[in-house]
Scaffold this motif. Sequence first.
Motif, PDB file in Angstrom:
ATOM      1  N   LYS A 167       0.895  -1.265  -0.041  1.00  0.00           N
ATOM      2  CA  LYS A 167      -0.022  -0.038  -0.185  1.00  0.00           C
ATOM      3  C   LYS A 167       0.833   1.320   0.140  1.00  0.00           C
ATOM      4  O   LYS A 167       0.483   2.335   0.601  1.00  0.00           O
ATOM      5  N   GLY A 168       1.743   1.361  -0.804  1.00  0.00           N
ATOM      6  CA  GLY A 168       2.923   2.372  -0.998  1.00  0.00           C
ATOM      7  C   GLY A 168       2.501   3.192  -1.883  1.00  0.00           C
ATOM      8  O   GLY A 168       3.177   4.608  -1.787  1.00  0.00           O
ATOM      9  N   PHE A 169       1.696   3.396  -2.675  1.00  0.00           N
ATOM     10  CA  PHE A 169       1.061   4.342  -3.677  1.00  0.00           C
ATOM     11  C   PHE A 169      -0.195   4.749  -3.513  1.00  0.00           C
ATOM     12  O   PHE A 169      -1.251   3.803  -3.664  1.00  0.00           O
ATOM     13  N   LEU A 170      -0.647   5.657  -3.603  1.00  0.00           N
ATOM     14  CA  LEU A 170      -2.129   6.354  -3.386  1.00  0.00           C
ATOM     15  C   LEU A 170      -2.576   6.461  -4.936  1.00  0.00           C
ATOM     16  O   LEU A 170      -2.067   7.429  -5.534  1.00  0.00           O
ATOM     17  N   MET A 171      -3.626   5.443  -5.339  1.00  0.00           N
ATOM     18  CA  MET A 171      -4.343   5.506  -6.731  1.00  0.00           C
ATOM     19  C   MET A 171      -5.121   7.031  -6.634  1.00  0.00           C
ATOM     20  O   MET A 171      -5.772   7.186  -5.577  1.00  0.00           O
ATOM     21  N   PRO A 172      -5.730   7.148  -7.858  1.00  0.00           N
ATOM     22  CA  PRO A 172      -6.589   8.263  -7.883  1.00  0.00           C
ATOM     23  C   PRO A 172      -7.926   7.940  -7.572  1.00  0.00           C
ATOM     24  O   PRO A 172      -8.579   9.057  -6.919  1.00  0.00           O
ATOM     25  N   ASP A 173      -8.333   6.845  -7.215  1.00  0.00           N
ATOM     26  CA  ASP A 173      -9.779   6.531  -6.760  1.00  0.00           C
ATOM     27  C   ASP A 173      -9.553   6.440  -5.307  1.00  0.00           C
ATOM     28  O   ASP A 173     -10.520   6.053  -4.512  1.00  0.00           O
ATOM     29  N   GLY A 174      -8.535   6.663  -4.572  1.00  0.00           N
ATOM     30  CA  GLY A 174      -8.260   6.606  -3.173  1.00  0.00           C
ATOM     31  C   GLY A 174      -7.974   5.252  -2.334  1.00  0.00           C
ATOM     32  O   GLY A 174      -7.475   5.513  -1.390  1.00  0.00           O
ATOM     33  N   HIS A 175      -7.664   4.352  -3.247  1.00  0.00           N
ATOM     34  CA  HIS A 175      -7.305   3.141  -2.755  1.00  0.00           C
ATOM     35  C   HIS A 175      -5.656   3.208  -2.791  1.00  0.00           C
ATOM     36  O   HIS A 175      -5.166   3.677  -3.784  1.00  0.00           O
ATOM     37  N   TYR A 176      -4.899   2.371  -2.063  1.00  0.00           N
ATOM     38  CA  TYR A 176      -3.587   2.311  -1.886  1.00  0.00           C
ATOM     39  C   TYR A 176      -2.993   0.925  -2.799  1.00  0.00           C
ATOM     40  O   TYR A 176      -3.631  -0.163  -2.676  1.00  0.00           O
ATOM     41  N   GLU A 177      -1.991   1.029  -3.505  1.00  0.00           N
ATOM     42  CA  GLU A 177      -1.567  -0.030  -4.212  1.00  0.00           C
ATOM     43  C   GLU A 177      -0.189  -0.270  -3.842  1.00  0.00           C
ATOM     44  O   GLU A 177       0.581   0.458  -3.405  1.00  0.00           O
ATOM     45  N   ASP A 178       0.428  -1.712  -3.776  1.00  0.00           N
ATOM     46  CA  ASP A 178       1.620  -1.879  -3.762  1.00  0.00           C
ATOM     47  C   ASP A 178       2.887  -1.279  -4.626  1.00  0.00           C
ATOM     48  O   ASP A 178       2.300  -1.051  -5.633  1.00  0.00           O
ATOM     49  N   ILE A 179       3.849  -1.135  -4.147  1.00  0.00           N
ATOM     50  CA  ILE A 179       5.123  -0.844  -4.955  1.00  0.00           C
ATOM     51  C   ILE A 179       6.093  -1.722  -4.857  1.00  0.00           C
ATOM     52  O   ILE A 179       6.268  -2.204  -3.807  1.00  0.00           O
ATOM     53  N   ILE A 180       6.903  -1.800  -5.659  1.00  0.00           N
ATOM     54  CA  ILE A 180       7.885  -2.550  -5.686  1.00  0.00           C
ATOM     55  C   ILE A 180       9.448  -1.990  -6.221  1.00  0.00           C
ATOM     56  O   ILE A 180       9.597  -1.717  -7.343  1.00  0.00           O
ATOM     57  N   PRO A 181       9.977  -1.649  -5.358  1.00  0.00           N
ATOM     58  CA  PRO A 181      11.521  -1.076  -5.622  1.00  0.00           C
ATOM     59  C   PRO A 181      12.209  -1.815  -6.290  1.00  0.00           C
ATOM     60  O   PRO A 181      12.132  -3.205  -6.430  1.00  0.00           O
TER      61      PRO A 181
END
Length: 161
Positions: free
Chosen positions: A142-156
């Motif tokens: 949940k490292g990235f805030l999407m436009p619809d308000g939910h959080y998505e994972d990020i992969i460094p």
Amino acid sequence: MTVTIREYKNTDLPQMTEIWNEVVNDGIAFPQDTPLDLIGAEEFFASQSFTGVAEDNGNILGLYILHPNNVGRCGHIANASYCVASSSRGKHVGEKLVLDSLLTGKEKGFRILQFNAVVKTNLSALHLYEKLGFVKLGVIPKGFLMPDGHYEDIIPHYHML
């Protein structure tokens, strides 16, 4: 189509700003949430260690920025962001930008290229980075805030230069 990658010129700024803002406004890949105006774009792109554009016959297809990921003892690690105009996607422009950034990063004295926030749903970027030998560092839930308000994972990711 003959794509060349070169350092940007101020005359490129209107096209570059349009492409950059397209990605920012989509809200699914860049952490920035505010589009650039031409004055802000001029300052932003000039402040990078390198800003490159992909062009075909004077038409800017995409661009990338390259800069230190951190300072001091970690200043040898670069970070980059890439954007391709929606009309030019699927034509390997992004791949050419990433490959150029690997070479340019090394030329600029960086030893590693690290991506801090590759969004898990950005499948084309994930596929490209895997193809080019980037190493996944794990998942930040949940490292990235999407436009619809939910959080998505990020992969460094990182790549040795």
